[in-house]
Design a protein around this motif. Structure first.
Motif, PDB file in Angstrom:
ATOM      1  N   MET A   1       0.846  -1.197   0.000  1.00 45.80           N
ATOM      2  CA  MET A   1       0.000   0.000   0.000  1.00 45.80           C
ATOM      3  C   MET A   1       0.881   1.246   0.000  1.00 45.80           C
ATOM      4  SD  MET A   1      -3.040   0.945   2.658  1.00 45.80           S
ATOM      5  CE  MET A   1      -3.930   2.477   2.564  1.00 45.80           C
ATOM      6  N   LEU A  25      -1.044   0.990  -9.781  1.00 44.99           N
ATOM      7  CA  LEU A  25      -1.543  -0.010  -8.847  1.00 44.99           C
ATOM      8  C   LEU A  25      -1.436  -1.394  -9.487  1.00 44.99           C
ATOM      9  CD1 LEU A  25      -4.678   1.743  -7.314  1.00 44.99           C
ATOM     10  CD2 LEU A  25      -2.291   1.854  -6.598  1.00 44.99           C
ATOM     11  N   PRO A  30      -1.694  -2.784  -4.372  1.00 50.53           N
ATOM     12  CA  PRO A  30      -3.017  -2.533  -4.957  1.00 50.53           C
ATOM     13  C   PRO A  30      -3.739  -1.276  -4.499  1.00 50.53           C
ATOM     14  CG  PRO A  30      -3.212  -4.119  -3.184  1.00 50.53           C
ATOM     15  CD  PRO A  30      -1.756  -3.774  -3.280  1.00 50.53           C
ATOM     16  N   SER A  31      -3.190  -0.495  -3.554  1.00 49.94           N
ATOM     17  CA  SER A  31      -3.979   0.630  -3.047  1.00 49.94           C
ATOM     18  C   SER A  31      -3.108   1.821  -2.696  1.00 49.94           C
ATOM     19  CB  SER A  31      -4.796   0.206  -1.815  1.00 49.94           C
ATOM     20  OG  SER A  31      -3.946  -0.133  -0.740  1.00 49.94           O
ATOM     21  N   SER A  33      -3.548   5.806  -0.472  1.00 52.25           N
ATOM     22  CA  SER A  33      -4.370   6.604   0.432  1.00 52.25           C
ATOM     23  C   SER A  33      -4.097   8.074   0.168  1.00 52.25           C
ATOM     24  CB  SER A  33      -4.050   6.254   1.890  1.00 52.25           C
ATOM     25  OG  SER A  33      -4.830   7.041   2.767  1.00 52.25           O
ATOM     26  N   ALA A 177     -11.681   0.043  -9.948  1.00 55.23           N
ATOM     27  CA  ALA A 177     -11.154   0.618  -8.701  1.00 55.23           C
ATOM     28  C   ALA A 177     -12.291   0.956  -7.754  1.00 55.23           C
ATOM     29  CB  ALA A 177     -10.327   1.870  -8.986  1.00 55.23           C
ATOM     30  N   SER A 182     -12.321   6.878   3.993  1.00 54.95           N
ATOM     31  CA  SER A 182     -11.767   6.207   5.174  1.00 54.95           C
ATOM     32  C   SER A 182     -11.435   7.244   6.241  1.00 54.95           C
ATOM     33  CB  SER A 182     -10.504   5.410   4.799  1.00 54.95           C
ATOM     34  OG  SER A 182     -10.782   4.486   3.770  1.00 54.95           O
ATOM     35  N   THR A 187      -9.300   6.210   0.104  1.00 53.11           N
ATOM     36  CA  THR A 187      -8.540   5.026  -0.276  1.00 53.11           C
ATOM     37  C   THR A 187      -8.946   4.601  -1.680  1.00 53.11           C
ATOM     38  OG1 THR A 187      -8.353   4.261   2.008  1.00 53.11           O
ATOM     39  CG2 THR A 187      -8.030   2.623   0.291  1.00 53.11           C
ATOM     40  N   GLN A 189      -8.520   1.546  -4.220  1.00 49.66           N
ATOM     41  CA  GLN A 189      -8.168   0.129  -4.233  1.00 49.66           C
ATOM     42  C   GLN A 189      -8.332  -0.440  -5.642  1.00 49.66           C
ATOM     43  OE1 GLN A 189      -7.233  -1.981  -1.574  1.00 49.66           O
ATOM     44  NE2 GLN A 189      -7.055  -3.685  -3.028  1.00 49.66           N
ATOM     45  N   ARG A 190      -7.260  -1.007  -6.175  1.00 46.53           N
ATOM     46  CA  ARG A 190      -7.328  -1.685  -7.474  1.00 46.53           C
ATOM     47  C   ARG A 190      -8.198  -2.932  -7.345  1.00 46.53           C
ATOM     48  NH1 ARG A 190      -4.793  -6.192  -9.731  1.00 46.53           N
ATOM     49  NH2 ARG A 190      -4.246  -6.058 -11.957  1.00 46.53           N
ATOM     50  N   GLU A 191      -9.094  -3.145  -8.320  1.00 44.06           N
ATOM     51  CA  GLU A 191      -9.965  -4.310  -8.319  1.00 44.06           C
ATOM     52  C   GLU A 191      -9.642  -5.255  -9.491  1.00 44.06           C
ATOM     53  OE1 GLU A 191     -12.329  -5.144  -5.970  1.00 44.06           O
ATOM     54  OE2 GLU A 191     -11.517  -3.445  -4.826  1.00 44.06           O
TER      55      GLU A 191
END
Length: 217
Positions: A1, A25, A30-31, A33, A177, A182, A187, A189-191
């Protein structure tokens, strides 16, 4: 991260300029902030670019053109939910919920600016989560031919790139994504999660809980 609150030391920038290295990512990282003052404010642009030239065209081509669309599911902190997409002319709004706006519909992949979602992060307090996805509206489900990439451009932070470099056959949509509020930070986040259908399948996979009806452009 990768945490923008403690960024790596960037390379020296030219005099009078600022250097912001791109963040890509991946499965291994994968993420990211974003915090206030470092990306989680102002207007963030989310760009989809895809390459129609990667498809073999011509009079006798057996590969049909692909119409790839950028869209998102959204949820606000007060529980409202919806979708921003060209399908059904649900282009959204920056000044009221969902605080997300789709700027147009590129049906060819030849528009240099691609398709863009604009997110008003000055209203991050009202945004709970945003699921950025792409789907093939027309054409064979050939993601490799589309050669697509999504890049997020937060203000005051490095661009964030998510490449659709994993491909699935017979999938019409790809969750790209997930953006989540948060505690006042954002945040990303790669999906890269492929699904056979589009809105209903994405809703079920991410627990959005909406009712869907057929739509068209």
């Amino acid at each position: 991260m990768v945490d923008y609150t403690r960024p790596p030391k960037p390379p020296a920038a030219p005099a009078g300029g600022v250097s912001l290295s791109k963040v890509t990512l991946t499965k291994g990282s994968p993420s990211v902030s974003l915090t206030k003052g470092q990306g989680a404010g102002g207007q963030m642009r989310i760009n989809l670019n895809w390459n129609s030239g990667a498809q073999k065209r011509g009079l006798f081509s057996k590969t049909p053109a692909v119409d790839l669309d950028l869209a998102c599911l959204w949820e606000t902190t007060d529980g409202r939910k919806g979708v921003v997409q060209a399908l059904g002319n649900s282009f959204g709004s920056l000044d009221q919920p969902p605080y997300v706006l789709l700027d147009g519909d590129d049906r060819s992949g030849k528009v240099s600016s691609g398709e863009n979602l604009l997110v008003n992060l000055d209203r991050l307090d009202a945004i709970k989560r945003i699921l950025v996805f792409a789907f093939i509206y027309e054409g064979a489900p050939n993601w490799a031919a589309a050669d697509a990439v999504v890049t997020l451009f937060p203000q005051g932070a490095a661009p964030i790139e998510v490449r659709l470099d994993e491909h699935a056959t017979n999938a019409r949509s790809c969750a790209i994504a997930l953006l989540t509020n948060s505690g006042g930070a954002l945040t990303v986040q790669r999906e890269i999660r492929y699904l056979p259908g589009v809105q209903r399948d994405l809703d079920a996979a991410y627990g959005w809980g909406m009712n869907w009806t057929a739509g068209r452009k």
